[in-house]
Scaffold this active site. Structure first.
Site, PDB file in Angstrom:
ATOM      1  CD  GLN A 141      -2.304   1.059   2.733  1.00  0.00           C
ATOM      2  OE1 GLN A 141      -1.655   1.187   3.586  1.00  0.00           O
ATOM      3  NE2 GLN A 141      -3.586   1.313   2.863  1.00  0.00           N
ATOM      4  CB  SER A 144       1.625   7.271   4.766  1.00  0.00           C
ATOM      5  OG  SER A 144       0.665   6.198   5.543  1.00  0.00           O
ATOM      6  CB  SER A 176       3.830  -2.858   5.507  1.00  0.00           C
ATOM      7  OG  SER A 176       3.524  -1.906   6.625  1.00  0.00           O
ATOM      8  CD  GLU A 259      -4.836  -0.071   6.626  1.00  0.00           C
ATOM      9  OE1 GLU A 259      -5.028   1.182   6.062  1.00  0.00           O
ATOM     10  OE2 GLU A 259      -3.517  -0.202   6.540  1.00  0.00           O
ATOM     11  CD  GLU A 381      -4.127   9.371  19.536  1.00  0.00           C
ATOM     12  OE1 GLU A 381      -3.825   8.779  18.416  1.00  0.00           O
ATOM     13  OE2 GLU A 381      -3.633   9.243  20.509  1.00  0.00           O
TER      14      GLU A 381
HETATM   15  C1  LIG Z   1       2.813  -0.790  11.341  1.00  0.00           C
HETATM   16  C2  LIG Z   1       2.380  -0.025  10.599  1.00  0.00           C
HETATM   17  C3  LIG Z   1       2.228  -0.340   9.137  1.00  0.00           C
HETATM   18  C4  LIG Z   1       1.746   0.597   8.263  1.00  0.00           C
HETATM   19  N1  LIG Z   1       1.802   0.330   7.006  1.00  0.00           N
HETATM   20  C5  LIG Z   1       1.482   1.323   6.206  1.00  0.00           C
HETATM   21  C6  LIG Z   1       1.468   0.851   4.437  1.00  0.00           C
HETATM   22  O1  LIG Z   1       1.665  -0.025   4.357  1.00  0.00           O
HETATM   23  N2  LIG Z   1       1.353   2.011   3.778  1.00  0.00           N
HETATM   24  C7  LIG Z   1       0.942   3.247   3.893  1.00  0.00           C
HETATM   25  O2  LIG Z   1       0.743   3.872   3.202  1.00  0.00           O
HETATM   26  N3  LIG Z   1       1.163   3.428   5.046  1.00  0.00           N
HETATM   27  C8  LIG Z   1       1.293   2.626   6.299  1.00  0.00           C
HETATM   28  N4  LIG Z   1       1.437   2.956   7.504  1.00  0.00           N
HETATM   29  C9  LIG Z   1       1.462   4.281   7.940  1.00  0.00           C
HETATM   30  C10 LIG Z   1       0.206   4.737   8.927  1.00  0.00           C
HETATM   31  O3  LIG Z   1      -1.209   4.787   7.843  1.00  0.00           O
HETATM   32  C11 LIG Z   1       0.307   6.028   9.397  1.00  0.00           C
HETATM   33  O4  LIG Z   1       1.436   6.116  10.233  1.00  0.00           O
HETATM   34  C12 LIG Z   1      -0.892   6.709  10.020  1.00  0.00           C
HETATM   35  O5  LIG Z   1      -1.919   7.096   9.076  1.00  0.00           O
HETATM   36  C13 LIG Z   1      -0.748   7.745  10.992  1.00  0.00           C
HETATM   37  O6  LIG Z   1       0.073   8.924  10.109  1.00  0.00           O
HETATM   38  P1  LIG Z   1       1.334   9.524  10.544  1.00  0.00           P
HETATM   39  O7  LIG Z   1       2.234   8.845  10.889  1.00  0.00           O
HETATM   40  O8  LIG Z   1       1.721  10.544   9.577  1.00  0.00           O
HETATM   41  O9  LIG Z   1       0.898  10.414  12.019  1.00  0.00           O
HETATM   42  P2  LIG Z   1       0.125  11.878  11.945  1.00  0.00           P
HETATM   43  O10 LIG Z   1      -1.152  11.925  11.241  1.00  0.00           O
HETATM   44  O11 LIG Z   1       1.358  12.831  11.702  1.00  0.00           O
HETATM   45  O12 LIG Z   1      -0.224  11.919  13.521  1.00  0.00           O
HETATM   46  C14 LIG Z   1       0.539  12.190  14.654  1.00  0.00           C
HETATM   47  C15 LIG Z   1      -0.208  12.264  16.090  1.00  0.00           C
HETATM   48  O13 LIG Z   1      -1.303  13.397  15.741  1.00  0.00           O
HETATM   49  C16 LIG Z   1      -2.425  12.871  16.033  1.00  0.00           C
HETATM   50  N5  LIG Z   1      -3.548  13.451  14.999  1.00  0.00           N
HETATM   51  C17 LIG Z   1      -3.673  13.471  13.859  1.00  0.00           C
HETATM   52  N6  LIG Z   1      -4.653  14.118  13.504  1.00  0.00           N
HETATM   53  C18 LIG Z   1      -5.520  13.990  14.535  1.00  0.00           C
HETATM   54  C19 LIG Z   1      -6.957  14.486  14.609  1.00  0.00           C
HETATM   55  N7  LIG Z   1      -7.380  14.877  13.554  1.00  0.00           N
HETATM   56  N8  LIG Z   1      -7.388  14.423  15.936  1.00  0.00           N
HETATM   57  C20 LIG Z   1      -6.555  13.923  17.092  1.00  0.00           C
HETATM   58  N9  LIG Z   1      -5.224  13.445  16.739  1.00  0.00           N
HETATM   59  C21 LIG Z   1      -4.644  13.609  15.454  1.00  0.00           C
HETATM   60  C22 LIG Z   1      -2.210  11.251  15.720  1.00  0.00           C
HETATM   61  O14 LIG Z   1      -3.237  10.387  16.386  1.00  0.00           O
HETATM   62  C23 LIG Z   1      -0.871  11.106  16.227  1.00  0.00           C
HETATM   63  O15 LIG Z   1      -0.928  10.620  17.681  1.00  0.00           O
HETATM   64  C24 LIG Z   1       1.805   2.118   8.551  1.00  0.00           C
HETATM   65  C25 LIG Z   1       2.175   2.590   9.953  1.00  0.00           C
HETATM   66  C26 LIG Z   1       2.175   1.458  10.832  1.00  0.00           C
HETATM   67  C27 LIG Z   1       2.343   1.887  12.202  1.00  0.00           C
END
Ligand SMILES: Cc1cc2nc3c(=O)[nH]c(=O)nc-3n(C[C@H](O)[C@H](O)[C@H](O)COP(=O)(O)OP(=O)(O)OC[C@H]3O[C@@H](n4cnc5c(N)ncnc54)[C@H](O)[C@@H]3O)c2cc1C
Length: 412
Positions: A141, A144, A176, A259, A381
């Site tokens: 996928q 992100s 991933s 998902e 969240e």
């Molecule tokens: C094990 C794992 C596998 C993954 N695999 C994939 C993959 O295969 N493909 C892919 O594309 N992505 C993948 N991801 C990425 C994943 O989808 C993102 O990490 C996730 O969507 C969070 O985005 P971010 O890391 O940019 O955090 P951010 O969006 O920057 O969030 C940072 C913090 O702010 C909080 N926050 C953000 N917005 C809000 C809101 N509106 N209200 C309250 N709190 C908020 C969040 O909860 C978090 O604590 C994976 C992540 C993990 C951990």
């Protein structure tokens, strides 16, 4: 290990299906606990080991396909069995009792499969669904980005039309197994003048295309499961667009909904508390009151997850929209997973974090990994926000950028 064949709430039809699935599995795989445990040793510290694991997963996926169990509720002409969703759920419950897994292939199938099945052209279905189910194609996928995670619709990877192709430039992150994948589902911006949700297109990307460069990211536990994926002048044929150009958000929403249900409902092992109890015995903790309380809590959570899974299954069996929101299941599962890691590593004391005991490797890693479920597939969240709006009918979060062209937004 529990050997009973009937679940108390099964109807006669469900019990017969469960018995058929269990007989097929018993003939081909050891029960979990009787095998070498490969199916739960999912963390690998070098690419060779990770690749060997993936090959074993592919092999099991092929067996599932040949036995007619790879996609029970998909149409027959898409490689499925033409069965019902509740049958799929029962098979998942049964297979969790055995020492087998399709590993990451299962995630690719659960995410890319329905997107292609629901929104794809006939040609895309024929080309991709069968090979995906047979384990010939591993899918990742590519959603992100450094500036688009929870706010995924803010993504800035660009895809510009050029004849019968799109040319893609940008960067994805946290992808991933992208370094081991054959194909990826990709979101890219095709219209920066439209509001953010309305200018995104959903593509199928052959990972061997020139300009696709996955770079593994080494994480705190020493493994390199994730990648950054750089896309530099990548040419994708227009025939690989799924759904409408600029209409990719609808396809993405289906993927994201699948998902969270997949993570919350499908990844827990039925015997996870049994493992913790066994660990408490081995480390002489079984009589400690605090440990016993935590074990009881873990057991209760495991049972409640099972009940929620069954509730979902019952809705599906009756052909109703599930009356349990996927976000509820996902958050409950992620909290359970985190508590389980804390309990396991806590029981080991200092050996939880240092030493070369086999349990240190397993539980130390589990402890380091215990937050992934609270982030991957949408953070806790964000899922709580979903619950507030969809389940509790609370006022929605302010969305000031909803109607503003993406390129006029901060970061756009
Ligand atoms: C094990 C794992 C596998 C993954 N695999 C994939 C993959 O295969 N493909 C892919 O594309 N992505 C993948 N991801 C990425 C994943 O989808 C993102 O990490 C996730 O969507 C969070 O985005 P971010 O890391 O940019 O955090 P951010 O969006 O920057 O969030 C940072 C913090 O702010 C909080 N926050 C953000 N917005 C809000 C809101 N509106 N209200 C309250 N709190 C908020 C969040 O909860 C978090 O604590 C994976 C992540 C993990 C951990």
């Amino acid at each position: 290990m529990e050997k009973r064949t009937k679940h108390p709430q099964d109807t006669t039809e469900q019990a017969a299906f469960r018995a058929e699935a269990r007989a097929w599995l018993t003939a081909r795989a050891p029960l979990w606990g009787d095998g070498d445990g490969w199916s739960t040793r999912t963390t690998h510290f070098d690419v060779a080991a990770e690749k060997a694991y993936m090959d074993r997963c592919r092999q099991w996926q092929r067996e599932l396909y040949e036995g007619g169990w790879a996609a029970i509720d998909w149409p027959i002409d898409h490689g499925g069995r033409g069965g019902e969703r509740w049958q799929q759920q029962i098979f998942q419950q049964e297979v969790a009792r055995f020492d087998v897994t399709s590993g990451f292939l299962a995630a690719g199938i659960a995410l890319a499969g329905p997107a292609i099945g629901h929104f794809g052209t006939e040609e895309q279905k024929v080309r991709h669904l069968g090979p995906m189910l047979r384990g010939d194609m591993v899918w990742c996928q590519l959603f992100s980005e450094p500036g688009a995670g929870s706010d995924l619709a803010n993504l800035s990877t660009r895809a510009e039309p050029d004849g019968d192709e799109f040319v893609v430039n940008g960067q994805k992150v946290w992808n991933s197994s992208a370094h081991l994948s054959d194909w990826g589902i990709l979101l890219a911006r095709t219209n920066p003048d439209a509001p953010k949700h309305k200018g995104i297109t959903f593509f199928l990307l052959d990972m061997t295309t020139p300009g696709v460069e996955p770079r593994p990211i080494r994480t705190i536990n020493g493994s390199a499961h994730f990648n950054e994926v750089f896309l530099n002048e990548v040419r994708i044929p227009t025939e690989n667009v799924v759904g409408e150009v600029n209409g990719g958000w609808s396809v993405a929403r289906l993927v994201l909904a699948n998902e969270s249900t997949m993570i919350g409902g499908g990844l827990g092992r039925a015997d996870s508390t049994a493992n913790l109890i066994e660990l408490a015995r081995r480390w002489g903790k079984i009589r400690e009151p605090m440990v016993r309380q935590e074990l009881a809590r873990a057991y209760t959570r495991e049972k409640l997850l099972d009940v929620m899974g069954r509730r979902l299954q019952e809705s599906l069996r009756r052909g109703r929209q599930p009356d349990l929101d996927g976000s509820v299941l996902k958050v409950y599962w992620s909290e359970s997973r985190r508590d389980r890691g804390n309990l396991g590593v806590g029981m080991l004391g200092g050996f939880g974090v240092a030493g070369d005991h086999e349990d240190t490797k397993v539980w130390g890693n589990e402890a380091l990994n215990r937050f992934w479920g609270s982030i991957g597939g949408g953070t806790d969240e964000v899922h709580r926000n979903n619950m507030a709006e969809r389940v509790l009918d609370l006022p929605p979060e302010p969305r000031v950028d909803k109607h503003v062209p993406w390129k006029e937004q901060v970061g756009g």
